[in-house]
Design a protein around this motif. Structure first.
Motif, PDB file in Angstrom:
ATOM      1  N   MET A 244      20.420   7.265  10.713  1.00 14.47           N
ATOM      2  CA  MET A 244      19.398   7.553   9.737  1.00 14.47           C
ATOM      3  C   MET A 244      19.426   9.051   9.446  1.00 14.47           C
ATOM      4  N   THR A 245      19.316   9.388   8.190  1.00 14.51           N
ATOM      5  CA  THR A 245      19.291  10.796   7.819  1.00 14.51           C
ATOM      6  C   THR A 245      17.915  11.390   8.143  1.00 14.51           C
ATOM      7  N   ASP A 246      17.848  12.708   8.156  1.00 20.12           N
ATOM      8  CA  ASP A 246      16.566  13.363   8.408  1.00 20.12           C
ATOM      9  C   ASP A 246      15.539  13.002   7.334  1.00 20.12           C
ATOM     10  N   LEU A 247      15.974  12.909   6.090  1.00 22.80           N
ATOM     11  CA  LEU A 247      15.064  12.553   5.002  1.00 22.80           C
ATOM     12  C   LEU A 247      14.543  11.131   5.169  1.00 22.80           C
ATOM     13  N   GLU A 248      15.412  10.204   5.554  1.00 20.59           N
ATOM     14  CA  GLU A 248      14.970   8.823   5.799  1.00 20.59           C
ATOM     15  C   GLU A 248      13.955   8.774   6.936  1.00 20.59           C
ATOM     16  N   PHE A 249      14.244   9.521   8.005  1.00 23.38           N
ATOM     17  CA  PHE A 249      13.293   9.573   9.113  1.00 23.38           C
ATOM     18  C   PHE A 249      11.936  10.077   8.629  1.00 23.38           C
ATOM     19  N   LEU A 250      11.945  11.187   7.902  1.00 26.98           N
ATOM     20  CA  LEU A 250      10.689  11.767   7.425  1.00 26.98           C
ATOM     21  C   LEU A 250       9.924  10.811   6.522  1.00 26.98           C
ATOM     22  N   ASN A 251      10.616  10.067   5.678  1.00 28.75           N
ATOM     23  CA  ASN A 251       9.952   9.089   4.806  1.00 28.75           C
ATOM     24  C   ASN A 251       9.295   7.983   5.620  1.00 28.75           C
ATOM     25  N   HIS A 252      10.013   7.428   6.592  1.00 26.60           N
ATOM     26  CA  HIS A 252       9.458   6.360   7.438  1.00 26.60           C
ATOM     27  C   HIS A 252       8.322   6.891   8.306  1.00 26.60           C
ATOM     28  N   ALA A 253       8.499   8.085   8.856  1.00 26.46           N
ATOM     29  CA  ALA A 253       7.482   8.669   9.719  1.00 26.46           C
ATOM     30  C   ALA A 253       6.216   9.018   8.939  1.00 26.46           C
ATOM     31  N   GLU A 254       6.367   9.530   7.731  1.00 27.02           N
ATOM     32  CA  GLU A 254       5.206   9.829   6.883  1.00 27.02           C
ATOM     33  C   GLU A 254       4.444   8.553   6.559  1.00 27.02           C
ATOM     34  N   ALA A 255       5.151   7.471   6.281  1.00 31.77           N
ATOM     35  CA  ALA A 255       4.494   6.179   6.020  1.00 31.77           C
ATOM     36  C   ALA A 255       3.706   5.724   7.243  1.00 31.77           C
ATOM     37  N   LEU A 256       4.251   5.935   8.443  1.00 29.67           N
ATOM     38  CA  LEU A 256       3.556   5.575   9.676  1.00 29.67           C
ATOM     39  C   LEU A 256       2.270   6.382   9.814  1.00 29.67           C
ATOM     40  N   LEU A 257       2.338   7.701   9.629  1.00 28.18           N
ATOM     41  CA  LEU A 257       1.147   8.534   9.772  1.00 28.18           C
ATOM     42  C   LEU A 257       0.080   8.167   8.737  1.00 28.18           C
ATOM     43  N   GLN A 258       0.501   7.894   7.513  1.00 27.95           N
ATOM     44  CA  GLN A 258      -0.455   7.482   6.486  1.00 27.95           C
ATOM     45  C   GLN A 258      -1.095   6.145   6.834  1.00 27.95           C
ATOM     46  N   ALA A 259      -0.318   5.226   7.404  1.00 29.36           N
ATOM     47  CA  ALA A 259      -0.862   3.923   7.798  1.00 29.36           C
ATOM     48  C   ALA A 259      -1.894   4.088   8.916  1.00 29.36           C
ATOM     49  N   VAL A 260      -1.652   5.015   9.833  1.00 25.85           N
ATOM     50  CA  VAL A 260      -2.631   5.286  10.894  1.00 25.85           C
ATOM     51  C   VAL A 260      -3.925   5.802  10.266  1.00 25.85           C
ATOM     52  N   GLU A 261      -3.807   6.742   9.340  1.00 19.24           N
ATOM     53  CA  GLU A 261      -4.996   7.292   8.675  1.00 19.24           C
ATOM     54  C   GLU A 261      -5.741   6.225   7.888  1.00 19.24           C
ATOM     55  N   HIS A 262      -5.032   5.406   7.127  1.00 18.05           N
ATOM     56  CA  HIS A 262      -5.672   4.346   6.343  1.00 18.05           C
ATOM     57  C   HIS A 262      -6.330   3.313   7.247  1.00 18.05           C
ATOM     58  N   SER A 263      -5.690   3.003   8.371  1.00 22.53           N
ATOM     59  CA  SER A 263      -6.285   2.056   9.310  1.00 22.53           C
ATOM     60  C   SER A 263      -7.596   2.601   9.865  1.00 22.53           C
ATOM     61  N   CYS A 264      -7.630   3.891  10.179  1.00 22.81           N
ATOM     62  CA  CYS A 264      -8.880   4.501  10.654  1.00 22.81           C
ATOM     63  C   CYS A 264      -9.976   4.388   9.605  1.00 22.81           C
ATOM     64  N   ASP A 265      -9.643   4.675   8.367  1.00 20.61           N
ATOM     65  CA  ASP A 265     -10.627   4.565   7.285  1.00 20.61           C
ATOM     66  C   ASP A 265     -11.141   3.134   7.171  1.00 20.61           C
ATOM     67  N   ARG A 266     -10.231   2.169   7.212  1.00 19.19           N
ATOM     68  CA  ARG A 266     -10.626   0.762   7.115  1.00 19.19           C
ATOM     69  C   ARG A 266     -11.505   0.358   8.293  1.00 19.19           C
ATOM     70  N   ILE A 267     -11.113   0.764   9.495  1.00 15.48           N
ATOM     71  CA  ILE A 267     -11.895   0.441  10.697  1.00 15.48           C
ATOM     72  C   ILE A 267     -13.300   1.030  10.598  1.00 15.48           C
ATOM     73  N   ASN A 268     -13.395   2.279  10.169  1.00 16.90           N
ATOM     74  CA  ASN A 268     -14.707   2.931  10.063  1.00 16.90           C
ATOM     75  C   ASN A 268     -15.573   2.295   8.986  1.00 16.90           C
ATOM     76  N   ASP A 269     -14.965   1.840   7.892  1.00 16.76           N
ATOM     77  CA  ASP A 269     -15.721   1.185   6.822  1.00 16.76           C
ATOM     78  C   ASP A 269     -16.222  -0.195   7.240  1.00 16.76           C
ATOM     79  N   ALA A 270     -15.462  -0.874   8.095  1.00 19.29           N
ATOM     80  CA  ALA A 270     -15.773  -2.263   8.446  1.00 19.29           C
ATOM     81  C   ALA A 270     -16.532  -2.422   9.769  1.00 19.29           C
ATOM     82  N   SER A 271     -16.711  -1.324  10.507  1.00 15.42           N
ATOM     83  CA  SER A 271     -17.340  -1.458  11.829  1.00 15.42           C
ATOM     84  C   SER A 271     -18.115  -0.198  12.184  1.00 15.42           C
ATOM     85  N   ASP A 272     -18.682  -0.197  13.370  1.00 10.15           N
ATOM     86  CA  ASP A 272     -19.386   0.967  13.897  1.00 10.15           C
ATOM     87  C   ASP A 272     -18.507   1.763  14.854  1.00 10.15           C
TER      88      ASP A 272
END
Length: 112
Positions: free
Chosen positions: A1-29
């Motif tokens: 995997m190239t460095d750019l491919e890694f960064l693209n996949h890794a950025e998607a992972l970090l964004q998914a973590v952030e979005h999951s936190c937002d969803r969890i906070n909106d749906a629960s206490d």
């Protein structure tokens, strides 16, 4: 995997973590605070415990530090798998976050 491919996949992972936190906070206490600084996301729970997810660019890995231990993940073309066989990243994050928060929390690799 190239460095750019890694960064693209890794950025998607970090964004998914952030979005999951937002969803969890909106749906629960759960009140999971997430703070992003560059290639690192820190999750802080009401009991002040933390999970830290950060990129290790030279190794093309994503590391997670939780109360249960430290984990290293590599992208296998389909998902982020622990280098020592502990499983898939989002499953492990969900398990660790649930243990640390005392609530059933679920993180997903994409927006749901």
């Amino acid at each position: 995997m190239t460095d750019l491919e890694f960064l693209n996949h890794a950025e998607a992972l970090l964004q998914a973590v952030e979005h999951s936190c937002d969803r969890i906070n909106d749906a629960s206490d759960a009140d999971v605070d997430n703070q992003r600084t560059g290639g690192m996301v820190t999750l802080t729970f009401p009991n002040r415990s933390q999970i830290i997810v950060n990129l290790q660019k030279p190794l093309q890995e994503v590391w997670m530090a939780a109360r249960s231990g430290g984990y290293h993940y590599r992208f296998d073309g389909a998902s982020w798998q622990d280098t020592k066989g502990a499983g898939e990243f989002f499953h492990c994050l969900s398990k660790s976050a649930s243990e640390q928060s005392g609530l059933a929390l679920e993180f997903f690799p994409s927006v749901r």
